[in-house]
Design an enzyme around this catalytic site. Structure first.
Site, PDB file in Angstrom:
ATOM      1  N   CYS A   1       3.686   4.797   5.235  1.00 27.75           N
ATOM      2  CA  CYS A   1       4.407   3.517   5.288  1.00 27.75           C
ATOM      3  C   CYS A   1       5.168   3.529   6.602  1.00 27.75           C
ATOM      4  CB  CYS A   1       5.355   3.351   4.109  1.00 27.75           C
ATOM      5  SG  CYS A   1       6.308   1.808   4.196  1.00 27.75           S
TER       6      CYS A   1
ATOM      7  N   CYS B   1       8.987   1.803   6.173  1.00 31.42           N
ATOM      8  CA  CYS B   1      10.043   2.416   5.349  1.00 31.42           C
ATOM      9  C   CYS B   1       9.438   3.550   4.521  1.00 31.42           C
ATOM     10  CB  CYS B   1      10.737   1.383   4.479  1.00 31.42           C
ATOM     11  SG  CYS B   1       9.604   0.359   3.509  1.00 31.42           S
ATOM     12  N   SER B   2       9.292   3.342   3.216  1.00 34.01           N
ATOM     13  CA  SER B   2       8.743   4.408   2.376  1.00 34.01           C
ATOM     14  C   SER B   2       8.037   3.838   1.145  1.00 34.01           C
ATOM     15  CB  SER B   2       9.853   5.364   1.938  1.00 34.01           C
ATOM     16  OG  SER B   2      10.863   4.658   1.229  1.00 34.01           O
ATOM     17  N   CYS B   3       7.286   2.746   1.321  1.00 34.15           N
ATOM     18  CA  CYS B   3       6.561   2.149   0.200  1.00 34.15           C
ATOM     19  C   CYS B   3       5.606   3.184  -0.384  1.00 34.15           C
ATOM     20  CB  CYS B   3       5.801   0.915   0.668  1.00 34.15           C
ATOM     21  SG  CYS B   3       6.882  -0.432   1.206  1.00 34.15           S
TER      22      CYS B   3
END
Length: 207
Positions: free
Chosen positions: A110, A113-115
């Site tokens: 991602c 961000c941190s999906c």
């Protein structure tokens, strides 16, 4: 006491230095202000401690390895397929499954961000959220994989998938050789979290 500090003393300096103590202090404060229901918090902790995590994704992969009909459904509409297994919810609304083959190795990142597919893999590991991983795996995925112990043949293509708020990916790793006689449950034990992100491979069968 808090009101005895100097004006130039930053507020966070009054918090305990240990992260666990900081979390507990914040939890206590929110409870006292009526902003946090302890029972709801306990339910969330129970869910992410025992009900979601890589073991869920491993079950999906193992079934895809042994059930051609499920495999086809998973590749066609992963969200529906995994929902039928009971894996759904926040951060898992729009799932796409991609298959590793002899010709292609897939890896997920991602970049913004941190999906991450929480219902299938749990909470994302720290390295997945790091700036280094998010930047480097796009530019030099083969090198990053090698540093993680995954050395691929030069003729195997590496494809990077960028997870977003709209789409989250589940990698279906290649089934290890010599596993034809294993049950679905035994196969699930060979599936690692990293193999479903693409930064690792499924475990080999030990003799």
């Amino acid at each position: 006491m808090p009101h005895d500090h100097h004006d130039d003393c930053p507020p966070h300096s009054l918090l305990p230095p240990d992260p666990a103590l900081r979390v507990k202090a914040l939890e206590t404060l929110l409870e006292r202000k009526g902003l946090l229901d302890p029972s709801a918090l306990d339910a969330i902790i129970e869910t992410y401690a025992h009900k979601v995590g890589p073991q869920n994704g491993a079950q999906v992969v193992a079934r895809a390895w042994v059930d051609d009909e499920f495999h086809a459904a998973l590749m066609s509409d992963a969200t529906a397929a995994v929902s039928e297994m009971g894996f759904y919810g926040r951060q898992g609304e729009h799932m796409v499954a991609v298959q590793n083959t002899e010709a292609v190795h897939n890896i997920v990142v991602c970049t913004l961000c941190s999906c991450y597919p929480w219902p299938l893999l749990g909470i994302p590991p720290g390295w997945y959220k790091s700036d280094a991983y998010r930047a480097r795996v796009v530019r030099e995925p083969r090198k990053v994989l090698a540093e993680l112990g995954v050395v691929l043949p030069e003729n195997k293509k590496v494809r990077v998938w960028d997870s977003t708020a709209e789409v989250r990916y589940l990698i279906i790793p290649q089934r290890p050789k010599g596993t034809e006689g294993l049950s679905e449950g035994e196969l699930a034990k060979l599936v690692t979290r990293d193999s479903m992100i693409g930064t690792g491979l499924a475990k080999e069968v030990t003799t």
